[in-house]
Design a protein around this motif. Sequence first.
Motif, PDB file in Angstrom:
ATOM      1  N   MET A 108     -58.835 -58.369 -10.652  1.00 16.61           N
ATOM      2  CA  MET A 108     -57.362 -59.212 -10.872  1.00 16.61           C
ATOM      3  C   MET A 108     -56.467 -57.973 -10.503  1.00 16.61           C
ATOM      4  SD  MET A 108     -58.163 -62.170 -13.745  1.00 16.61           S
ATOM      5  CE  MET A 108     -57.172 -63.264 -12.703  1.00 16.61           C
ATOM      6  N   PRO A 109     -56.131 -57.629  -9.460  1.00 22.23           N
ATOM      7  CA  PRO A 109     -55.280 -56.569  -8.950  1.00 22.23           C
ATOM      8  C   PRO A 109     -53.945 -56.665  -9.641  1.00 22.23           C
ATOM      9  CG  PRO A 109     -55.976 -57.857  -7.008  1.00 22.23           C
ATOM     10  CD  PRO A 109     -56.822 -58.375  -8.228  1.00 22.23           C
ATOM     11  N   SER A 110     -53.592 -55.707 -10.343  1.00 19.05           N
ATOM     12  CA  SER A 110     -52.214 -55.675 -10.855  1.00 19.05           C
ATOM     13  C   SER A 110     -51.844 -56.065 -12.155  1.00 19.05           C
ATOM     14  CB  SER A 110     -51.153 -55.514  -9.879  1.00 19.05           C
ATOM     15  OG  SER A 110     -50.854 -56.973  -9.807  1.00 19.05           O
ATOM     16  N   LEU A 111     -52.979 -57.117 -12.631  1.00 20.18           N
ATOM     17  CA  LEU A 111     -52.842 -57.726 -14.067  1.00 20.18           C
ATOM     18  C   LEU A 111     -53.373 -57.078 -15.128  1.00 20.18           C
ATOM     19  CD1 LEU A 111     -52.092 -60.412 -15.196  1.00 20.18           C
ATOM     20  CD2 LEU A 111     -54.411 -61.107 -14.660  1.00 20.18           C
ATOM     21  N   VAL A 112     -52.480 -56.969 -16.220  1.00 22.38           N
ATOM     22  CA  VAL A 112     -52.924 -56.642 -17.348  1.00 22.38           C
ATOM     23  C   VAL A 112     -52.926 -57.655 -18.158  1.00 22.38           C
ATOM     24  CG1 VAL A 112     -52.339 -54.965 -19.389  1.00 22.38           C
ATOM     25  CG2 VAL A 112     -52.749 -53.907 -16.954  1.00 22.38           C
ATOM     26  N   VAL A 113     -53.746 -57.890 -19.116  1.00 19.30           N
ATOM     27  CA  VAL A 113     -53.740 -58.778 -20.355  1.00 19.30           C
ATOM     28  C   VAL A 113     -54.275 -58.101 -21.624  1.00 19.30           C
ATOM     29  CG1 VAL A 113     -54.003 -61.047 -21.276  1.00 19.30           C
ATOM     30  CG2 VAL A 113     -54.014 -60.752 -18.770  1.00 19.30           C
ATOM     31  N   ASP A 114     -53.147 -57.878 -22.591  1.00 21.76           N
ATOM     32  CA  ASP A 114     -53.661 -57.464 -23.892  1.00 21.76           C
ATOM     33  C   ASP A 114     -53.590 -58.585 -24.966  1.00 21.76           C
ATOM     34  OD1 ASP A 114     -54.390 -54.877 -22.836  1.00 21.76           O
ATOM     35  OD2 ASP A 114     -52.326 -54.156 -23.424  1.00 21.76           O
ATOM     36  N   GLN A 115     -54.140 -58.747 -25.842  1.00 21.52           N
ATOM     37  CA  GLN A 115     -54.320 -59.421 -27.025  1.00 21.52           C
ATOM     38  C   GLN A 115     -54.162 -58.756 -28.361  1.00 21.52           C
ATOM     39  OE1 GLN A 115     -57.675 -62.075 -27.539  1.00 21.52           O
ATOM     40  NE2 GLN A 115     -56.696 -63.503 -28.965  1.00 21.52           N
ATOM     41  N   TYR A 116     -53.092 -59.107 -29.073  1.00 21.65           N
ATOM     42  CA  TYR A 116     -53.032 -58.534 -30.539  1.00 21.65           C
ATOM     43  C   TYR A 116     -53.250 -59.761 -31.471  1.00 21.65           C
ATOM     44  CZ  TYR A 116     -50.714 -54.772 -27.478  1.00 21.65           C
ATOM     45  OH  TYR A 116     -50.762 -53.901 -26.689  1.00 21.65           O
ATOM     46  N   ASP A 117     -54.292 -59.924 -32.138  1.00 22.38           N
ATOM     47  CA  ASP A 117     -54.409 -61.017 -32.772  1.00 22.38           C
ATOM     48  C   ASP A 117     -54.312 -62.343 -32.072  1.00 22.38           C
ATOM     49  OD1 ASP A 117     -55.261 -62.480 -35.087  1.00 22.38           O
ATOM     50  OD2 ASP A 117     -53.692 -61.824 -36.496  1.00 22.38           O
ATOM     51  N   GLN A 118     -53.064 -62.898 -32.594  1.00 20.00           N
ATOM     52  CA  GLN A 118     -52.655 -64.247 -32.073  1.00 20.00           C
ATOM     53  C   GLN A 118     -51.754 -64.074 -30.974  1.00 20.00           C
ATOM     54  OE1 GLN A 118     -53.707 -67.760 -32.542  1.00 20.00           O
ATOM     55  NE2 GLN A 118     -55.462 -66.413 -33.476  1.00 20.00           N
ATOM     56  N   VAL A 119     -51.213 -62.969 -30.658  1.00 20.55           N
ATOM     57  CA  VAL A 119     -50.420 -62.812 -29.553  1.00 20.55           C
ATOM     58  C   VAL A 119     -50.869 -62.181 -28.269  1.00 20.55           C
ATOM     59  CG1 VAL A 119     -48.021 -61.664 -29.133  1.00 20.55           C
ATOM     60  CG2 VAL A 119     -48.465 -62.673 -31.221  1.00 20.55           C
ATOM     61  N   ILE A 120     -50.627 -62.840 -27.209  1.00 24.45           N
ATOM     62  CA  ILE A 120     -51.248 -62.156 -25.710  1.00 24.45           C
ATOM     63  C   ILE A 120     -49.800 -61.513 -25.076  1.00 24.45           C
ATOM     64  CG2 ILE A 120     -52.092 -62.913 -23.497  1.00 24.45           C
ATOM     65  CD1 ILE A 120     -53.878 -64.869 -25.072  1.00 24.45           C
ATOM     66  N   VAL A 121     -50.053 -60.431 -24.704  1.00 28.50           N
ATOM     67  CA  VAL A 121     -49.150 -59.941 -23.847  1.00 28.50           C
ATOM     68  C   VAL A 121     -49.568 -59.741 -22.046  1.00 28.50           C
ATOM     69  CG1 VAL A 121     -47.448 -57.673 -23.367  1.00 28.50           C
ATOM     70  CG2 VAL A 121     -48.067 -58.729 -25.703  1.00 28.50           C
ATOM     71  N   VAL A 122     -48.699 -60.154 -21.352  1.00 25.62           N
ATOM     72  CA  VAL A 122     -49.174 -60.110 -20.011  1.00 25.62           C
ATOM     73  C   VAL A 122     -48.401 -59.099 -19.219  1.00 25.62           C
ATOM     74  CG1 VAL A 122     -50.422 -62.260 -19.911  1.00 25.62           C
ATOM     75  CG2 VAL A 122     -47.927 -62.038 -19.304  1.00 25.62           C
ATOM     76  N   GLN A 123     -48.881 -58.709 -18.009  1.00 24.12           N
ATOM     77  CA  GLN A 123     -47.851 -57.408 -17.220  1.00 24.12           C
ATOM     78  C   GLN A 123     -48.369 -57.771 -15.750  1.00 24.12           C
ATOM     79  OE1 GLN A 123     -48.630 -53.093 -16.901  1.00 24.12           O
ATOM     80  NE2 GLN A 123     -46.858 -53.310 -18.304  1.00 24.12           N
ATOM     81  N   PHE A 124     -47.559 -58.267 -15.070  1.00 27.09           N
ATOM     82  CA  PHE A 124     -47.721 -58.600 -13.763  1.00 27.09           C
ATOM     83  C   PHE A 124     -47.267 -57.390 -12.850  1.00 27.09           C
ATOM     84  CE2 PHE A 124     -46.956 -62.716 -15.794  1.00 27.09           C
ATOM     85  CZ  PHE A 124     -48.135 -63.407 -15.545  1.00 27.09           C
ATOM     86  N   GLY A 125     -48.142 -56.276 -12.517  1.00 26.02           N
ATOM     87  CA  GLY A 125     -47.739 -55.110 -12.124  1.00 26.02           C
ATOM     88  C   GLY A 125     -47.301 -55.058 -10.692  1.00 26.02           C
ATOM     89  N   ALA A 126     -47.697 -56.163  -9.871  1.00 19.48           N
ATOM     90  CA  ALA A 126     -47.151 -56.031  -8.575  1.00 19.48           C
ATOM     91  C   ALA A 126     -47.402 -57.475  -8.030  1.00 19.48           C
ATOM     92  CB  ALA A 126     -48.184 -55.037  -7.753  1.00 19.48           C
ATOM     93  N   MET A 127     -47.046 -57.661  -6.782  1.00 19.63           N
ATOM     94  CA  MET A 127     -46.933 -59.034  -6.150  1.00 19.63           C
ATOM     95  C   MET A 127     -48.351 -59.572  -6.267  1.00 19.63           C
ATOM     96  SD  MET A 127     -44.903 -60.839  -4.336  1.00 19.63           S
ATOM     97  CE  MET A 127     -43.806 -59.727  -3.805  1.00 19.63           C
TER      98      MET A 127
END
Length: 392
Positions: A108-127
């Motif tokens: 999944m190029p340039s996608l980061v997904v982290d999970q902190y318990d019930q909260v999810i943080v996404v980063q769309f790093g590139a196009m």
Amino acid sequence: MADFILKPGREKSLKRKHPWVFDGAIAERRGRYKAGDTVNLLDSDRQFLAKGTVSPESSILVRVWSFDPNEPVDHALIKRRLDMAIAARESFDPKAGRRLVHGESDGMPSLVVDQYDQVIVVQFGAMAAERWRETVVAHLAKRLNPTAIYERSDSDGRRYEGLEPETGLLHGGLPDSVIIEENGVKMLVDVAGGHKTGAYLDQRDNRLFVQQHARAKRVLNTFCYTDGFGLHAAKGGATEVVSVDSSASALEIARHNVSLNPDLNIGSFNWCEADVFGFLREQVDGGERYDMVILDPPKFVKSVKHVDRAARAYKDIAMLGAKLLNPGGMLVNFSCSSAMSLDLFRKVTASAFSDANVDGCLIKTLHAPRDHWVSMAFPEGDYLKGFVTVSR
Ligand code: SAH
């Protein structure tokens, strides 16, 4: 769909399944396309190699989603890849914080997904990831039913793609505070204002290592951020922890973190807001000594071109760290620059000990944990490396 034809000989990395194509590798662009479109990559004999998202403003012109001519790049593919990435992290406890998607290494190029318990943080790093943002968010919401999905697309990389930084709530509502419990240590995660996606989950196993080796030790934790290593050292029985960072807000969270862990003695902590380079020199001049020194600086190497200058900076702090060791003391030094190879970082560390006139024995090499796995086809993903060296 447009066809991008590679220059002769430039297909080699794609044949090894490396997922990036630089603009200099392309001989010809056939057909119409715009940023975010999927394009075919063909070799100079017009044979299919791969397909991926085009980002015309970036030197990484295409990021590959598939090497299979029969696999469409569509919503179904995105959902399938997300499901695979999530399944691979099933054994990781979300309450401890876990990485669900690690970009290229999860297909999944340039996608980061982290999970902190019930909260999810996404980063769309590139196009490549940006193009599929709605699909990603909708599928994560459906699959994991989180309290919140928060966006932290404010990494440097987006600038080179002509993308503005984007942050904010995409789904649900953020709780008053987000707390994870890692290796028995509670830590506040500042999802909206912290570094990266809020925490450095990539050091989880290495913080455990420090916990396991800290008994009865005097520990210096530099570039401490919210003091993950320091808290772990104290949990492991360190008698004194001195932690240094230039960020006042990170140190404020560090203080708060101690109050979240009532079994830790606040008296053993000492936080200093300072520049680590100057701090280390003062400590050496002042004749201070520690049993364990941790060096976890930010990325010094922005690109391969700057590797020499960065190597000097890594060496300088490692040399000062080595000078601060008691006999039998432990230096734990990291580099999170992918342009700094393991081999070069080892040489840098060895010459730091030599310049410090300290006899060092390497006892362990450290990496990111398994939820940050690195595809063998994508060596750039292997950014975090560390050495544990004991003075003799
Ligand atoms: N060890 C941390 C992560 C460190 S990230 C953890 O386990 O969570 C790097 C940290 O270095 C950041 O918190 C940043 O504020 C700090 N930093 C960067 N340059 C610095 C400098 N010259 N002096 C002191 N701190 C610095």
